[in-house]
Design a protein around this motif. Sequence first.
Motif, PDB file in Angstrom:
ATOM      1  N   HIS A 138       0.839  -1.200   0.000  1.00 42.99           N
ATOM      2  CA  HIS A 138       0.000   0.000   0.000  1.00 42.99           C
ATOM      3  C   HIS A 138       0.874   1.249   0.000  1.00 42.99           C
ATOM      4  O   HIS A 138       0.619   2.198  -0.761  1.00 42.99           O
ATOM      5  N   ARG A 139       1.902   1.261   0.831  1.00 42.77           N
ATOM      6  CA  ARG A 139       2.823   2.411   0.860  1.00 42.77           C
ATOM      7  C   ARG A 139       3.529   2.564  -0.486  1.00 42.77           C
ATOM      8  O   ARG A 139       3.712   3.677  -0.974  1.00 42.77           O
ATOM      9  N   PHE A 140       3.916   1.450  -1.097  1.00 44.84           N
ATOM     10  CA  PHE A 140       4.560   1.465  -2.411  1.00 44.84           C
ATOM     11  C   PHE A 140       3.655   2.123  -3.451  1.00 44.84           C
ATOM     12  O   PHE A 140       4.074   3.029  -4.178  1.00 44.84           O
ATOM     13  N   TYR A 141       2.393   1.706  -3.518  1.00 43.61           N
ATOM     14  CA  TYR A 141       1.468   2.272  -4.508  1.00 43.61           C
ATOM     15  C   TYR A 141       1.203   3.750  -4.231  1.00 43.61           C
ATOM     16  O   TYR A 141       1.120   4.549  -5.170  1.00 43.61           O
ATOM     17  N   GLU A 142       1.114   4.121  -2.977  1.00 43.89           N
ATOM     18  CA  GLU A 142       0.906   5.536  -2.649  1.00 43.89           C
ATOM     19  C   GLU A 142       2.104   6.376  -3.077  1.00 43.89           C
ATOM     20  O   GLU A 142       1.932   7.486  -3.589  1.00 43.89           O
ATOM     21  N   ARG A 143       3.327   5.865  -2.908  1.00 43.60           N
ATOM     22  CA  ARG A 143       4.526   6.590  -3.366  1.00 43.60           C
ATOM     23  C   ARG A 143       4.498   6.802  -4.870  1.00 43.60           C
ATOM     24  O   ARG A 143       5.076   7.767  -5.368  1.00 43.60           O
ATOM     25  N   LEU A 144       3.821   5.910  -5.599  1.00 41.47           N
ATOM     26  CA  LEU A 144       3.737   6.034  -7.052  1.00 41.47           C
ATOM     27  C   LEU A 144       2.544   6.885  -7.504  1.00 41.47           C
ATOM     28  O   LEU A 144       2.280   7.000  -8.697  1.00 41.47           O
ATOM     29  N   GLY A 145       1.821   7.480  -6.544  1.00 44.89           N
ATOM     30  CA  GLY A 145       0.747   8.392  -6.880  1.00 44.89           C
ATOM     31  C   GLY A 145      -0.660   7.834  -6.785  1.00 44.89           C
ATOM     32  O   GLY A 145      -1.635   8.558  -7.011  1.00 44.89           O
ATOM     33  N   PHE A 146      -0.804   6.568  -6.455  1.00 46.69           N
ATOM     34  CA  PHE A 146      -2.135   5.976  -6.290  1.00 46.69           C
ATOM     35  C   PHE A 146      -2.712   6.428  -4.955  1.00 46.69           C
ATOM     36  O   PHE A 146      -1.970   6.627  -3.991  1.00 46.69           O
TER      37      PHE A 146
END
Length: 150
Positions: A131-139
Motif C-alpha cells: 500500500h505504501r509502495f502504490y501511494e509513493r507512485l501516486g495511487f
Amino acid sequence: MNDLTIRPATADDIVDIVAMLADDALGAQRESPDDLTPYRTAFAAIAADPQQHLVVAERDGRTVGTLQLTVIPGLSRQGASRALIEAVRVHADERGSGLGSDLIRWAVQEARRLGCPLVQLTSDASRTDAHRFYERLGFTASHAGFKLAL
C-alpha cells in the motif's frame, strides 16, 4: 529501465510467473506450482483476449517480474475504459531494486496509450508495504474493496 525488458508473456513463461505468484505468504496458500494445468488454461484465455496484457520483466535473460493489465470498457465516466493492474510480482532477489516501480510505470504508460483515463488496482488488506509502495507512485486509497468467494 536500463537492462530491463518488459514484454508480453508467452506460454513458456508460465512456470516462472506461477513461481513468483506463489512466493509470498498469501500466494503460498492459494497457488499450486506443482500442477500447471489450470494456469495453462488461464493463459490460453488471457492470450486470446485483446483486452488482457500479461507481461513479464526480464533482466539478463531471466524472468524477474510480472503483472497483468486489463482494459475494462465501461459506461461510467462518460463511457471511459479503465485499466486494472493485477498480480504484480517481483522476484525475491529483485525486491528493492526499483523493478516494481518500473513495472507500474510501464502499466500506467500502456494504459494511457490504450486510451484509459483511469488506472486502478487492488491490494490485499494485509499487504501494508505494498500500500505504501502504490501511494509513493501516486495511487490513492480511494475505495474499500469487497470480494465474495464462490
